[in-house]
Design an enzyme around this catalytic site. Sequence first.
Site, short mmCIF file in Angstrom:
data_model
loop_
_atom_site.label_atom_id
_atom_site.label_comp_id
_atom_site.label_asym_id
_atom_site.label_seq_id
_atom_site.Cartn_x
_atom_site.Cartn_y
_atom_site.Cartn_z
N CYS A 266 98.66 42.71 22.04
CA CYS A 266 99.17 41.40 22.76
C CYS A 266 100.02 40.73 21.67
CB CYS A 266 98.22 40.26 22.82
SG CYS A 266 97.15 40.85 24.15
N ASN B 251 96.12 35.93 22.06
CA ASN B 251 95.75 37.34 21.41
C ASN B 251 94.42 37.22 20.95
OD1 ASN B 251 95.84 39.79 20.50
ND2 ASN B 251 96.76 39.29 18.40
N GLY B 252 93.39 38.24 21.33
CA GLY B 252 92.14 38.10 21.05
C GLY B 252 91.08 38.24 22.05
N LYS C 94 98.35 62.85 16.70
CA LYS C 94 99.73 62.54 16.79
C LYS C 94 100.04 63.18 18.30
CE LYS C 94 100.51 60.05 15.02
NZ LYS C 94 99.85 59.12 14.29
N ARG D 298 102.97 46.03 20.59
CA ARG D 298 101.53 45.28 20.36
C ARG D 298 100.95 45.34 21.88
NH1 ARG D 298 100.95 42.41 15.90
NH2 ARG D 298 99.00 41.44 16.89
N LYS E 118 99.92 48.98 19.29
CA LYS E 118 100.01 48.84 17.62
C LYS E 118 99.17 47.72 17.41
CE LYS E 118 102.39 50.72 14.20
NZ LYS E 118 102.42 51.87 14.17
N HIS F 81 81.40 79.10 16.22
CA HIS F 81 80.14 78.44 16.49
C HIS F 81 80.04 77.93 17.84
CE1 HIS F 81 78.86 79.66 12.53
NE2 HIS F 81 79.79 79.25 11.93
N GLU G 291 94.96 64.87 11.94
CA GLU G 291 96.11 63.80 12.15
C GLU G 291 97.12 64.50 13.10
OE1 GLU G 291 96.42 60.90 12.38
OE2 GLU G 291 98.73 60.69 12.30
N TRP H 96 97.98 43.15 26.29
CA TRP H 96 97.27 44.74 26.20
C TRP H 96 95.92 44.37 26.67
CZ3 TRP H 96 92.90 46.57 23.79
CH2 TRP H 96 92.76 47.90 23.91
N GLU I 132 98.23 61.66 21.42
CA GLU I 132 98.32 60.21 21.90
C GLU I 132 99.74 59.89 22.49
OE1 GLU I 132 98.76 57.05 18.79
OE2 GLU I 132 99.19 58.63 17.41
#
Length: 608
Positions: free
Chosen positions: A2, A99-100, A484, A27, A603, A503, A480, A75, A487
């Site tokens: 947000c 936001n939260g 990347k 965000r 983000k 295995h 990583e 978000w 996503e």
Amino acid sequence: MCGIVGYVGNKSSLPVLLEGLRMLEYRGYDSAGVSLAYERDMITVKSKGKLCELEKKLAERNIRESLCGIGHTRWATHGAPSDINSHPHETELLTLVHNGIIENHKSIEGFLLREGYSFVSETDTERAAKLIDYFYKQTREPISALLEAKKTLLGSFAFGVIFKDIPSKIYALRKDNPLIVGYDSTSSYLASDIPAILPYTKRCCRLSEGIVAELSSGSISFYDKPFSLADEKFEEVEWTCEQAQKGGFPHFMLKEISEEPSALRSTVERRLDSLPPSLFEGDDSILKCVERISIVACGTAMHAGLVGQNMIEKYARIPVSVEIASEFRYRDSIIQNGTLALFLSQSGETADTIAALRKAKELGYPTLAIVNVFGSTLAREADRVLYTNAGPEISVASTKAYSVQCAMLALLALNLALLRGEMSEDKVKKICRSLLCELPSAVESVIARGEEIRTLSQSITDAEHLFFIGRGIDYSLALEASLKLKEISYIHSEAYPSGELKHGTISLISDGTPVISIITDRALAEKSLFGVHEVISRGARVILFCSEDIAREASLPHCERFILPKCPSSVLPFVLATAVQLFAYYTSAEKGLDVDKPRNLAKSVTVE
Ligand code: F6R
């Protein structure tokens, strides 16, 4: 998580709010809205979808000029993305952006229902807005209404509020979520992150928890109690506006990858004017008694921690564990004397990492944070902080921040190696020279070969599943690379240690399954190549990312490949990281996806 913006001044607020929201869209981007205040009324417009949907709605209406407004890009946490659940939430007396997460929204709802309130959205935010409305009704005093509500609210919040009978002021209050305020001679600005304010002022204040900021045209007052002024510190921000814009690149992600050479140079250079690498300006007492290190972080930062683990154990011979912050915070940890808790974070605002830091402090660990954003919560709360100087990172997928975290960990590893007498000064100097002189140019040379990587990526754009394999540090890099790619390209991908596939997971390899093999560690190259042959013989289509010396000396299978430029082994992990970031970038761009704003993500994850 947000984005919040607010503007009050002598300009029309709407363009400032929309521009700010555009800068903060990274965000959260599932809905957006604005409230514009006027002498006698308030207009709130909100829309599901990206900011452009809100702009379309605004363009359809004849909006009068307003000099004070707040905006939000969301978000979703409580309630699906929809017009009604979008912020701002208007009540009888105010409008609010948040936001939260308000954890006790159910009990607040019960209380407010009994007081005669009703609700239209599914959000926790509407409950918070109406609670502040309730307190405001009692006193008509904004500071006390906000501080009273704060006593009741559990969870995390950053609020921007306009009271309808005070249409020329914005009020802000936060707990566990960031808020920045700034002003110039005619206006005041509120935002959840610096880029939204940068075009107007570089003098910014990170609002302290529990302090109410009152923004008016060209001035800001702070209160810790009703009628009691508080002191807050303003800082000069180093970042430039250009750093927070695309500068001709099609996506922030590509721009940020292209900034890696300068970000690495800037992180390394300022710490290598003496030996050992000067990390703490003379006072390195935090490193003196370290016998173990526990690295704690999330996502990409956690993967940088794994690279750091390899380097610290190799150079300094100190045992290192790497933990996911959301696990660490609830685990019944066993504390061992001499353990340094090390936190990695680009934003310095990741809720789980902050909670893990607080827990580590409670348990009595010395704490060190490696952070990119100046003055962020982690930076302020850790015992010591090292800044990575990568400049703002806007694209949701972290790239340059990861590279500089790895570089900082390399410097830390070398520093510890010298302190503990595990490496000679000459050896440390040699590696430092490579990091300083050869690393940025080697990364530059990979970036210059973007077209080659783009061609390689075309062979996987139709894949549904694929694997990355590697051994040792190459496995850490593979994790990583895999994150990347998945996503931003939405291709399901898993990273495996090359020796572990057999295995179980090798049963998933069939004709044409793409397997991307990373081989930069010469000591393990032969063993890694066994893994490659194992998958090729089960039909896999292998793409190899391999160092130049291994390509020259080993007999490589017939497969597509990207050979890294010739460079010292200490530099190879960084160069490989850039190559696989570009591989993910081009895959997503080739698929025509929104590279910088992948679905469901945001983000800076400031909620649990
Ligand atoms: C992935 C990514 C995330 C972040 C994670 C931690 O590309 O960016 O996995 O690394 O959310 O964020 P910070 O580093 O801000 O704590």
